[in-house]
Design a protein around this motif. Structure first.
Motif, PDB file in Angstrom:
ATOM      1  N   GLN A   1       0.816  -1.216   0.000  1.00  0.00           N
ATOM      2  CA  GLN A   1       0.000   0.000   0.000  1.00  0.00           C
ATOM      3  C   GLN A   1       0.852   1.270   0.000  1.00  0.00           C
ATOM      4  OE1 GLN A   1      -2.531  -0.656   3.432  1.00  0.00           O
ATOM      5  NE2 GLN A   1      -3.301  -2.569   2.552  1.00  0.00           N
ATOM      6  N   GLU A   2       2.046   1.199   0.587  1.00  0.00           N
ATOM      7  CA  GLU A   2       2.901   2.386   0.670  1.00  0.00           C
ATOM      8  C   GLU A   2       3.591   2.688  -0.660  1.00  0.00           C
ATOM      9  OE1 GLU A   2       6.957   3.569   3.013  1.00  0.00           O
ATOM     10  OE2 GLU A   2       5.210   3.086   4.218  1.00  0.00           O
ATOM     11  N   ILE A   3       4.010   1.666  -1.392  1.00  0.00           N
ATOM     12  CA  ILE A   3       4.736   1.848  -2.648  1.00  0.00           C
ATOM     13  C   ILE A   3       3.735   1.771  -3.805  1.00  0.00           C
ATOM     14  CG2 ILE A   3       6.660   1.108  -4.074  1.00  0.00           C
ATOM     15  CD1 ILE A   3       7.438   2.062  -1.273  1.00  0.00           C
ATOM     16  N   GLU A   4       3.354   2.904  -4.333  1.00  0.00           N
ATOM     17  CA  GLU A   4       2.343   2.936  -5.388  1.00  0.00           C
ATOM     18  C   GLU A   4       2.934   2.662  -6.766  1.00  0.00           C
ATOM     19  OE1 GLU A   4       0.244   6.607  -5.167  1.00  0.00           O
ATOM     20  OE2 GLU A   4      -0.617   6.182  -3.189  1.00  0.00           O
ATOM     21  N   ASP A   5       4.187   3.040  -6.970  1.00  0.00           N
ATOM     22  CA  ASP A   5       4.815   2.842  -8.274  1.00  0.00           C
ATOM     23  C   ASP A   5       5.196   1.367  -8.458  1.00  0.00           C
ATOM     24  OD1 ASP A   5       7.675   2.814  -9.875  1.00  0.00           O
ATOM     25  OD2 ASP A   5       6.259   4.261 -10.706  1.00  0.00           O
ATOM     26  N   ASP A   6       4.682   0.756  -9.514  1.00  0.00           N
ATOM     27  CA  ASP A   6       4.903  -0.675  -9.736  1.00  0.00           C
ATOM     28  C   ASP A   6       6.384  -1.011  -9.939  1.00  0.00           C
ATOM     29  OD1 ASP A   6       2.198  -1.138  -9.528  1.00  0.00           O
ATOM     30  OD2 ASP A   6       1.844  -1.109 -11.680  1.00  0.00           O
ATOM     31  N   SER A   7       7.068  -0.207 -10.747  1.00  0.00           N
ATOM     32  CA  SER A   7       8.484  -0.468 -11.020  1.00  0.00           C
ATOM     33  C   SER A   7       9.319  -0.370  -9.751  1.00  0.00           C
ATOM     34  CB  SER A   7       9.011   0.515 -12.074  1.00  0.00           C
ATOM     35  OG  SER A   7       8.338   0.342 -13.294  1.00  0.00           O
ATOM     36  N   HIS A   8       8.979   0.593  -8.905  1.00  0.00           N
ATOM     37  CA  HIS A   8       9.701   0.770  -7.644  1.00  0.00           C
ATOM     38  C   HIS A   8       9.482  -0.431  -6.730  1.00  0.00           C
ATOM     39  CE1 HIS A   8      10.529   3.415  -3.870  1.00  0.00           C
ATOM     40  NE2 HIS A   8      11.552   2.651  -4.170  1.00  0.00           N
ATOM     41  N   LEU A   9       8.249  -0.898  -6.669  1.00  0.00           N
ATOM     42  CA  LEU A   9       7.948  -2.056  -5.824  1.00  0.00           C
ATOM     43  C   LEU A   9       8.722  -3.288  -6.291  1.00  0.00           C
ATOM     44  CD1 LEU A   9       6.320  -3.343  -3.528  1.00  0.00           C
ATOM     45  CD2 LEU A   9       4.490  -3.811  -5.180  1.00  0.00           C
ATOM     46  N   LEU A  10       8.750  -3.510  -7.596  1.00  0.00           N
ATOM     47  CA  LEU A  10       9.479  -4.661  -8.127  1.00  0.00           C
ATOM     48  C   LEU A  10      10.971  -4.543  -7.852  1.00  0.00           C
ATOM     49  CD1 LEU A  10       7.688  -5.195 -11.559  1.00  0.00           C
ATOM     50  CD2 LEU A  10       7.529  -6.653  -9.535  1.00  0.00           C
ATOM     51  N   LYS A  11      11.487  -3.327  -7.919  1.00  0.00           N
ATOM     52  CA  LYS A  11      12.916  -3.120  -7.630  1.00  0.00           C
ATOM     53  C   LYS A  11      13.227  -3.439  -6.174  1.00  0.00           C
ATOM     54  CE  LYS A  11      16.602   0.294  -8.117  1.00  0.00           C
ATOM     55  NZ  LYS A  11      16.955   1.683  -8.550  1.00  0.00           N
ATOM     56  N   ILE A  12      12.346  -3.014  -5.280  1.00  0.00           N
ATOM     57  CA  ILE A  12      12.528  -3.285  -3.854  1.00  0.00           C
ATOM     58  C   ILE A  12      12.552  -4.784  -3.588  1.00  0.00           C
ATOM     59  CG2 ILE A  12      11.388  -3.126  -1.597  1.00  0.00           C
ATOM     60  CD1 ILE A  12      10.372  -0.349  -2.490  1.00  0.00           C
ATOM     61  N   LEU A  13      11.728  -5.508  -4.329  1.00  0.00           N
ATOM     62  CA  LEU A  13      11.577  -6.947  -4.096  1.00  0.00           C
ATOM     63  C   LEU A  13      12.478  -7.788  -4.996  1.00  0.00           C
ATOM     64  CD1 LEU A  13       7.670  -7.097  -3.838  1.00  0.00           C
ATOM     65  CD2 LEU A  13       9.336  -6.847  -1.982  1.00  0.00           C
ATOM     66  N   SER A  14      13.407  -7.156  -5.693  1.00  0.00           N
ATOM     67  CA  SER A  14      14.242  -7.890  -6.647  1.00  0.00           C
ATOM     68  C   SER A  14      15.181  -8.896  -5.971  1.00  0.00           C
ATOM     69  CB  SER A  14      15.054  -6.916  -7.502  1.00  0.00           C
ATOM     70  OG  SER A  14      15.883  -6.108  -6.678  1.00  0.00           O
ATOM     71  N   ASP A  15      15.600  -8.614  -4.739  1.00  0.00           N
ATOM     72  CA  ASP A  15      16.501  -9.527  -4.024  1.00  0.00           C
ATOM     73  C   ASP A  15      15.747 -10.511  -3.138  1.00  0.00           C
ATOM     74  OD1 ASP A  15      18.823  -8.413  -5.099  1.00  0.00           O
ATOM     75  OD2 ASP A  15      18.861  -6.834  -3.579  1.00  0.00           O
ATOM     76  N   THR A  16      14.705 -10.041  -2.510  1.00  0.00           N
ATOM     77  CA  THR A  16      13.892 -10.905  -1.653  1.00  0.00           C
ATOM     78  C   THR A  16      12.498 -10.315  -1.508  1.00  0.00           C
ATOM     79  OG1 THR A  16      13.667 -11.903   0.553  1.00  0.00           O
ATOM     80  CG2 THR A  16      14.663  -9.714   0.434  1.00  0.00           C
ATOM     81  N   ILE A  17      11.528 -11.192  -1.347  1.00  0.00           N
ATOM     82  CA  ILE A  17      10.162 -10.701  -1.151  1.00  0.00           C
ATOM     83  C   ILE A  17       9.739 -10.824   0.308  1.00  0.00           C
ATOM     84  CG2 ILE A  17       9.474 -11.276  -3.514  1.00  0.00           C
ATOM     85  CD1 ILE A  17       7.947 -13.683  -2.241  1.00  0.00           C
TER      86      ILE A  17
ATOM     87  N   SER B   1       9.554 -12.668 -13.164  1.00  0.00           N
ATOM     88  CA  SER B   1       8.908 -12.642 -14.474  1.00  0.00           C
ATOM     89  C   SER B   1       8.442 -11.226 -14.824  1.00  0.00           C
ATOM     90  CB  SER B   1       7.721 -13.605 -14.493  1.00  0.00           C
ATOM     91  OG  SER B   1       6.979 -13.479 -15.683  1.00  0.00           O
ATOM     92  N   LEU B   2       7.834 -10.567 -13.855  1.00  0.00           N
ATOM     93  CA  LEU B   2       7.356  -9.200 -14.089  1.00  0.00           C
ATOM     94  C   LEU B   2       8.516  -8.242 -14.350  1.00  0.00           C
ATOM     95  CD1 LEU B   2       4.568  -9.002 -11.361  1.00  0.00           C
ATOM     96  CD2 LEU B   2       4.215  -8.832 -13.830  1.00  0.00           C
ATOM     97  N   ASN B   3       9.602  -8.424 -13.617  1.00  0.00           N
ATOM     98  CA  ASN B   3      10.789  -7.593 -13.827  1.00  0.00           C
ATOM     99  C   ASN B   3      11.343  -7.763 -15.226  1.00  0.00           C
ATOM    100  OD1 ASN B   3      11.891  -5.737 -11.917  1.00  0.00           O
ATOM    101  ND2 ASN B   3      12.136  -7.412 -10.462  1.00  0.00           N
ATOM    102  N   SER B   4      11.423  -9.004 -15.671  1.00  0.00           N
ATOM    103  CA  SER B   4      11.946  -9.302 -16.999  1.00  0.00           C
ATOM    104  C   SER B   4      11.067  -8.695 -18.087  1.00  0.00           C
ATOM    105  CB  SER B   4      12.038 -10.819 -17.191  1.00  0.00           C
ATOM    106  OG  SER B   4      12.493 -11.135 -18.476  1.00  0.00           O
ATOM    107  N   LYS B   5       9.768  -8.816 -17.920  1.00  0.00           N
ATOM    108  CA  LYS B   5       8.835  -8.257 -18.899  1.00  0.00           C
ATOM    109  C   LYS B   5       8.919  -6.736 -18.925  1.00  0.00           C
ATOM    110  CE  LYS B   5       5.534 -12.071 -18.618  1.00  0.00           C
ATOM    111  NZ  LYS B   5       4.183 -12.505 -18.155  1.00  0.00           N
ATOM    112  N   GLN B   6       9.103  -6.125 -17.745  1.00  0.00           N
ATOM    113  CA  GLN B   6       9.206  -4.676 -17.684  1.00  0.00           C
ATOM    114  C   GLN B   6      10.463  -4.187 -18.396  1.00  0.00           C
ATOM    115  OE1 GLN B   6       6.858  -2.424 -16.472  1.00  0.00           O
ATOM    116  NE2 GLN B   6       8.251  -1.106 -17.634  1.00  0.00           N
TER     117      GLN B   6
END
Length: 249
Positions: free
Chosen positions: A61-77, A111-116
């Motif tokens: 809910q705090e991170i509205e930007d999709d690309s930013h959220l995926l970047k944050i979670l790129s190492d671990t979710i 997968s989402l990161n790769s597609k982006q």
């Protein structure tokens, strides 16, 4: 110039013309693919957010930007391993992830990161080709929107032949047919809504600005198809002035 030289020049001119036409065709295919991928990415990202919300709703809910959220979670979710959000994780109401839950969500994020990344590369490609092949229209509308409206028109030559009133409605065909069939309010614009001088305006003013922009787009398309003059900056400046005028009305 003898007959052989004339023949060679004619062949050279024809090849150059065909290469330019082929570039427009490639551009139209590329922007169609771009739109499809972006639409799919949006839907898949909604699914991912809905899923990840179960584990760490506060971050989702705090991170509205999709690309930013995926970047944050790129190492671990896993929320407990996100050091930058440790305080948020401590008070989180989200569920714990088992090993198989973690693996599948990580695969989804990867997968989402790769597609982006591919979408970004494809957008860069569209921008580059549009600027090369449609200089005036790209300056006026922005290269991606220029490519998109050219695709909707069926090509640059077709776009150059269309009246401004038709260009204004490109992308709104379904809404227009619905209006003709069922009545109600007619559409005021199609894909031109996405232009920075149309979308920010009050809905009652967008039609007027879209009409003006479509008129300038018709001129830009004809210049790109038939002329060799670069008037894109002048056309864009006229639209900027009109935007400010309409905004103040």
């Amino acid at each position: 110039m003898d007959k052989e030289e004339i023949r060679k020049k004619a062949l050279k001119d024809t090849r150059e013309e065909l290469e330019e036409i082929d570039k427009i065709k490639l551009l139209m295919k590329a922007v169609k693919t771009l739109d499809q991928l972006q639409n799919n990415q949006y839907k898949e990202m909604e699914s991912f957010r809905d899923w990840y919300n179960v584990h760490f709703p506060e971050l989702e809910q705090e991170i509205e930007d999709d690309s930013h959220l995926l970047k944050i979670l790129s190492d671990t979710i896993e929320k407990d391993n996100l050091d930058a959000f440790s305080e948020l994780a401590e008070s989180s109401t989200g569920m714990h992830l088992e090993k198989e839950d973690k693996q599948i969500l990580e695969q989804f994020a990867t997968s989402l990161n790769s597609k982006q990344e591919f979408i970004t590369d494809l957008e860069d490609y569209v921008e580059k080709i549009a600027k090369q092949e449609m200089q005036n229209l790209s300056i006026l509308l922005g290269p991606v929107l220029a490519a998109r409206i050219t695709h909707l028109a069926g090509g640059l030559e077709n776009l150059a032949k269309k009246p401004a009133s038709t260009i204004q409605m490109l992308g709104a065909e379904k809404a227009l047919f619905r209006f003709l069939r069922e009545g109600g309010n007619p559409p005021k614009h199609g894909v031109l809504f996405k232009h920075e001088y149309v979308s920010p305006l009050h809905p009652d003013k967008r039609g007027k600005m879209a009409r003006f922009l479509a008129n300038k787009a018709a001129i830009a398309a004809r210049l790109d198809q038939y002329g060799d003059k670069n008037k894109g900056e002048d056309l864009r400046e006229e639209c900027r002035e009109k935007y400010e005028e309409v905004e103040q009305e």
